[in-house]
Design a protein around this motif. Structure first.
Motif, PDB file in Angstrom:
ATOM      1  N   ILE A   1       0.842  -1.054  -0.027  1.00 15.71           N
ATOM      2  CA  ILE A   1      -0.078   0.032   0.067  1.00 15.71           C
ATOM      3  C   ILE A   1       0.962   1.241  -0.001  1.00 15.71           C
ATOM      4  CG2 ILE A   1      -0.263   0.134   2.608  1.00 15.71           C
ATOM      5  CD1 ILE A   1      -2.978   1.185   2.228  1.00 15.71           C
ATOM      6  N   TRP A   2       1.956   1.385   0.615  1.00 14.39           N
ATOM      7  CA  TRP A   2       2.957   2.273   0.539  1.00 14.39           C
ATOM      8  C   TRP A   2       3.684   2.902  -0.263  1.00 14.39           C
ATOM      9  CZ3 TRP A   2       5.910   3.632   5.842  1.00 14.39           C
ATOM     10  CH2 TRP A   2       5.858   4.774   6.300  1.00 14.39           C
ATOM     11  N   LEU A   3       4.406   1.613  -0.756  1.00 18.31           N
ATOM     12  CA  LEU A   3       5.428   1.765  -1.853  1.00 18.31           C
ATOM     13  C   LEU A   3       5.060   1.696  -3.230  1.00 18.31           C
ATOM     14  CD1 LEU A   3       8.493   0.324   0.149  1.00 18.31           C
ATOM     15  CD2 LEU A   3       7.919   2.755  -0.087  1.00 18.31           C
ATOM     16  N   GLY A   4       4.107   0.847  -3.489  1.00 19.35           N
ATOM     17  CA  GLY A   4       3.575   0.476  -5.041  1.00 19.35           C
ATOM     18  C   GLY A   4       3.312   1.279  -5.586  1.00 19.35           C
ATOM     19  N   GLY A   5       4.035   1.781  -6.605  1.00 17.89           N
ATOM     20  CA  GLY A   5       3.425   2.788  -7.642  1.00 17.89           C
ATOM     21  C   GLY A   5       3.624   4.222  -7.196  1.00 17.89           C
ATOM     22  N   ASP A   6       4.420   4.489  -6.053  1.00 16.08           N
ATOM     23  CA  ASP A   6       4.670   5.745  -5.482  1.00 16.08           C
ATOM     24  C   ASP A   6       5.889   6.214  -6.056  1.00 16.08           C
ATOM     25  OD1 ASP A   6       5.036   8.176  -3.953  1.00 16.08           O
ATOM     26  OD2 ASP A   6       4.113   7.429  -2.234  1.00 16.08           O
ATOM     27  N   HIS A   7       5.878   6.849  -7.126  1.00 16.82           N
ATOM     28  CA  HIS A   7       7.109   7.321  -7.792  1.00 16.82           C
ATOM     29  C   HIS A   7       7.747   8.651  -6.812  1.00 16.82           C
ATOM     30  CE1 HIS A   7       4.677  10.830  -9.778  1.00 16.82           C
ATOM     31  NE2 HIS A   7       3.842   9.654 -10.027  1.00 16.82           N
ATOM     32  N   TYR A   8       7.107   9.409  -6.123  1.00 18.94           N
ATOM     33  CA  TYR A   8       7.532  10.273  -5.246  1.00 18.94           C
ATOM     34  C   TYR A   8       8.579   9.592  -4.480  1.00 18.94           C
ATOM     35  CZ  TYR A   8       3.817  13.650  -5.898  1.00 18.94           C
ATOM     36  OH  TYR A   8       3.044  14.643  -6.308  1.00 18.94           O
ATOM     37  N   LYS A   9       8.240   8.351  -3.776  1.00 15.02           N
ATOM     38  CA  LYS A   9       9.189   7.758  -2.909  1.00 15.02           C
ATOM     39  C   LYS A   9      10.329   7.244  -3.576  1.00 15.02           C
ATOM     40  CE  LYS A   9       6.066   6.570   1.023  1.00 15.02           C
ATOM     41  NZ  LYS A   9       4.720   6.784   0.515  1.00 15.02           N
ATOM     42  N   TRP A  10      10.066   6.553  -4.587  1.00 15.42           N
ATOM     43  CA  TRP A  10      11.012   6.216  -5.732  1.00 15.42           C
ATOM     44  C   TRP A  10      12.010   6.862  -6.259  1.00 15.42           C
ATOM     45  CZ3 TRP A  10       7.148   3.458  -9.700  1.00 15.42           C
ATOM     46  CH2 TRP A  10       6.552   2.219  -9.081  1.00 15.42           C
ATOM     47  N   ARG A  11      11.799   8.289  -6.461  1.00 14.81           N
ATOM     48  CA  ARG A  11      12.710   9.240  -6.657  1.00 14.81           C
ATOM     49  C   ARG A  11      13.787   9.370  -5.736  1.00 14.81           C
ATOM     50  NH1 ARG A  11      11.366  13.117 -11.035  1.00 14.81           N
ATOM     51  NH2 ARG A  11      12.300  14.756  -9.833  1.00 14.81           N
ATOM     52  N   LEU A  12      13.260   9.273  -4.331  1.00 17.61           N
ATOM     53  CA  LEU A  12      14.291   9.744  -3.275  1.00 17.61           C
ATOM     54  C   LEU A  12      14.865   8.490  -3.071  1.00 17.61           C
ATOM     55  CD1 LEU A  12      11.714  11.648  -0.726  1.00 17.61           C
ATOM     56  CD2 LEU A  12      13.424  12.457  -2.577  1.00 17.61           C
ATOM     57  N   MET A  13      14.555   7.305  -3.180  1.00 13.44           N
ATOM     58  CA  MET A  13      15.247   6.042  -2.911  1.00 13.44           C
ATOM     59  C   MET A  13      16.607   5.979  -4.124  1.00 13.44           C
ATOM     60  SD  MET A  13      11.993   3.541  -2.017  1.00 13.44           S
ATOM     61  CE  MET A  13      13.032   2.162  -1.595  1.00 13.44           C
ATOM     62  N   ARG A  14      16.267   6.447  -5.161  1.00 14.27           N
ATOM     63  CA  ARG A  14      17.233   6.434  -6.391  1.00 14.27           C
ATOM     64  C   ARG A  14      18.316   7.514  -5.811  1.00 14.27           C
ATOM     65  NH1 ARG A  14      12.287   6.607 -10.303  1.00 14.27           N
ATOM     66  NH2 ARG A  14      11.996   4.081 -10.609  1.00 14.27           N
ATOM     67  N   ALA A  15      17.904   8.673  -5.400  1.00 21.22           N
ATOM     68  CA  ALA A  15      18.742   9.662  -4.968  1.00 21.22           C
ATOM     69  C   ALA A  15      19.544   9.535  -3.868  1.00 21.22           C
ATOM     70  CB  ALA A  15      17.953  11.004  -4.723  1.00 21.22           C
ATOM     71  N   ASN A  16      19.002   8.435  -3.093  1.00 27.28           N
ATOM     72  CA  ASN A  16      19.656   7.919  -1.842  1.00 27.28           C
ATOM     73  C   ASN A  16      20.725   6.718  -2.031  1.00 27.28           C
ATOM     74  OD1 ASN A  16      20.337   8.202   0.925  1.00 27.28           O
ATOM     75  ND2 ASN A  16      19.292   6.287   1.362  1.00 27.28           N
ATOM     76  N   GLY A  17      20.706   6.362  -3.666  1.00 29.56           N
ATOM     77  CA  GLY A  17      21.621   5.304  -3.968  1.00 29.56           C
ATOM     78  C   GLY A  17      21.043   3.953  -3.686  1.00 29.56           C
ATOM     79  N   ILE A  18      19.843   3.594  -3.603  1.00 26.31           N
ATOM     80  CA  ILE A  18      19.138   2.556  -3.493  1.00 26.31           C
ATOM     81  C   ILE A  18      19.060   1.829  -4.953  1.00 26.31           C
ATOM     82  CG2 ILE A  18      16.981   1.100  -2.853  1.00 26.31           C
ATOM     83  CD1 ILE A  18      18.402   2.500  -0.556  1.00 26.31           C
ATOM     84  N   ASP A  19      19.292   0.507  -5.084  1.00 23.45           N
ATOM     85  CA  ASP A  19      19.307  -0.328  -6.470  1.00 23.45           C
ATOM     86  C   ASP A  19      17.655  -0.437  -6.659  1.00 23.45           C
ATOM     87  OD1 ASP A  19      19.308  -3.132  -7.325  1.00 23.45           O
ATOM     88  OD2 ASP A  19      20.996  -2.320  -8.238  1.00 23.45           O
ATOM     89  N   GLU A  20      17.757  -0.482  -8.100  1.00 14.70           N
ATOM     90  CA  GLU A  20      16.456  -0.214  -8.624  1.00 14.70           C
ATOM     91  C   GLU A  20      15.653  -1.747  -8.429  1.00 14.70           C
ATOM     92  OE1 GLU A  20      13.262   1.351 -10.344  1.00 14.70           O
ATOM     93  OE2 GLU A  20      15.342   2.406  -9.973  1.00 14.70           O
ATOM     94  N   GLY A  21      16.508  -2.657  -7.987  1.00 13.51           N
ATOM     95  CA  GLY A  21      15.815  -3.997  -7.529  1.00 13.51           C
ATOM     96  C   GLY A  21      15.279  -3.766  -6.330  1.00 13.51           C
ATOM     97  N   LEU A  22      15.498  -2.818  -5.457  1.00 14.71           N
ATOM     98  CA  LEU A  22      14.927  -2.758  -4.240  1.00 14.71           C
ATOM     99  C   LEU A  22      13.843  -1.608  -4.166  1.00 14.71           C
ATOM    100  CD1 LEU A  22      18.041  -2.939  -1.854  1.00 14.71           C
ATOM    101  CD2 LEU A  22      16.242  -4.334  -1.824  1.00 14.71           C
ATOM    102  N   ILE A  23      13.668  -1.095  -5.451  1.00 16.18           N
ATOM    103  CA  ILE A  23      12.447  -0.211  -5.760  1.00 16.18           C
ATOM    104  C   ILE A  23      11.392  -0.675  -6.428  1.00 16.18           C
ATOM    105  CG2 ILE A  23      12.093   2.387  -6.445  1.00 16.18           C
ATOM    106  CD1 ILE A  23      15.097   2.831  -6.077  1.00 16.18           C
TER     107      ILE A  23
END
Length: 467
Positions: free
Chosen positions: A52-74
């Motif tokens: 419910i929280w992360l599925g489809g939420d590209h606001y969060k995805w952008r910040l995770m990428r900026a934090n160096g998180i691998d796309e597999g975890l996004i």
């Protein structure tokens, strides 16, 4: 001072009163969002907090990428627990980003959790949120009831069936869930490979055969009628900018026939045809008393490599710098000159255009309806404290804040309803602080009416929702 306590963002005595006595318990009209009608129709439940929280939420995805998180975890194949942990590792780095506020407001309002999300608290928050998700009332219907959401305006293509809306209307759900008419794919005469399959879908939805331009217009009008019968009272367009070249019936017919036959329209032909259809859509809305929404100014899918891998709406968009004024004025003037200017809400994405949009609305008010042409709330990258305040200031300086239709979530998430609370706190602080400085009258009754109307009353009247 406590973080995110009951007086969060409220910095004066009158601001506190306005929020706690007036705004806090106002119902919600979420007149524009991207919630799934299917999930509402089926009273959907979620597997876990990542769902419910992360599925489809590209606001969060952008910040995770900026934090160096691998796309597999996004967006990849990692487990929900692994993705949640990656988000927990990112959250401490989001200080001063509005998502730090939203994340913890959502934990409080939905799950009763006051902890800050960090790698150290992730295990406890994972367990507690998932236990809450398992409760009977934690479903789409339950959340709409919890937040007293009176209206949800979903965003729907005219080629989409309205079966889910029919199911919702026949259910015992008290929230009025209505479709919003978004026919942007009709403009794709430069992409016959996309236009032709969409036309086939539209033929099925309208039960009409589309060969010529007149057939397309008839099918679109039929679907507009169907949306109205289903409770729809708004349309919407997401465009880089309004087209700015006039087009005759004959020219539009030729362009459509060529595209139907597989020949892409040139850039000039695309602009002409788009202007032609946008005028037609405005006429449809005006005839039924609908409100047209124009979301203008996004550069979408600009990282072509990643957008190609993941598709649209995955976080590869940005604020555009396209000139908006001339073509927008041409479009509004064409509708006004023909007596078919509908109610409108104009949203800009580049803050440099705030005063352009706010002032432009005043040139097309016609005395037939209070607040007929609206400067819409801060949208997308601007739906945060600074963006909201800039929008409120520009609207106040050039028009009537008192007629403003207020906030919307524009979200795909059922956890986004506290954004209305966030906006209401910002609004109450702005009004209350100015009153306490002597910049607005010391008249709590008048200020209460202003706040109550912006939170709920104006949207109810403007869009014609009997809720």
């Amino acid at each position: 001072m406590a973080y995110l306590d009951e007086n969060f963002l409220l910095h004066s005595p009158t601001a506190l009163r306005l929020f706690h006595e007036v705004a806090k318990d106002q119902p919600i009209i979420d007149y524009h969002c991207h919630l799934s009608p299917r999930q509402i129709a089926t009273n959907h439940r979620w597997e876990d907090i990542s769902d419910i929280w992360l599925g489809g939420d590209h606001y969060k995805w952008r910040l995770m990428r900026a934090n160096g998180i691998d796309e597999g975890l996004i967006t990849g194949d990692s487990t929900p627990r692994e993705k949640f942990q990656a988000w927990a590792e990112t959250v401490p780095y989001t200080l001063r980003n509005p998502i730090h506020h939203w994340t913890h407001i959502e934990l409080q309002r939905y799950f009763g959790i006051d902890l800050l999300l960090t790698p150290d608290t992730a295990d406890e928050i994972w367990e507690r949120t998932n236990a809450k998700l398992a409760e009977k009332d934690f479903s789409t219907h339950g959340l709409l009831k919890k937040f007293d959401v009176r209206v949800v305006g979903t965003t729907d293509d005219p080629a989409d069936p309205l079966d889910d809306h029919e199911t919702i209307a026949a259910s015992d759900l008290k929230t009025w869930v209505v479709p919003t008419f978004r026919p942007d794919k009709a403009l794709l005469v430069d992409r016959p490979d996309l236009l032709k399959p969409w036309l086939e879908k539209l033929e099925g939805a309208s039960d009409m055969t589309i060969v010529h331009l007149s057939d397309l217009l008839a099918a679109l009008q039929k679907r507009h009628d169907d949306f109205h019968a289903a409770g729809g009272r708004l349309s919407d367009h997401g465009l880089d900018r309004l087209p700015g070249l006039h087009c005759t019936d004959e020219e539009a017919g030729v362009i459509f026939n060529r595209a139907r036959a597989g020949k892409p329209a040139s850039a000039e032909e695309k602009e002409k045809f788009s202007f032609y259809l946008m005028v037609f859509f405005g006429q449809l809305d005006a005839a039924k008393g609908w409100t047209k929404q124009l979301h203008l100014g996004a550069f979408r899918n600009i990282n072509s490599q990643m957008a190609g891998k993941l598709g649209p709406d995955t976080g590869y968009d940005t604020i555009g710098d396209t000139r908006q004024g001339e073509s927008l004025v041409m479009y509004l003037d064409a509708l006004a000159s023909s007596g078919s200017l509908p109610k409108m809400v104009l949203y800009n994405l580049n803050p440099r255009d705030n005063y352009l949009f706010a002032c432009l609305t005043g040139a097309f008010q016609d005395g037939t309806f209070a607040g007929k042409i609206q400067f819409g709330s801060g949208w997308w990258f601007l739906d945060q404290k600074n963006g909201m305040e800039l929008q409120l200031d520009a609207l106040s300086a050039t028009g009537l804040l008192s007629r403003f239709v207020g906030m919307l979530t524009d979200s795909r998430s059922f956890l986004s309803f506290p954004r209305h609370e966030y906006f209401r706190r910002i609004l109450c602080n702005l009004i209350g602080s100015e009153a306490d400085r002597g910049e607005l009258p010391d008249d709590f009754q008048a200020l209460s009416k202003l706040v109550g109307d912006i939170c709920f009353g104006n949207a109810k009247r403007h869009f014609g929702f009997d809720v």
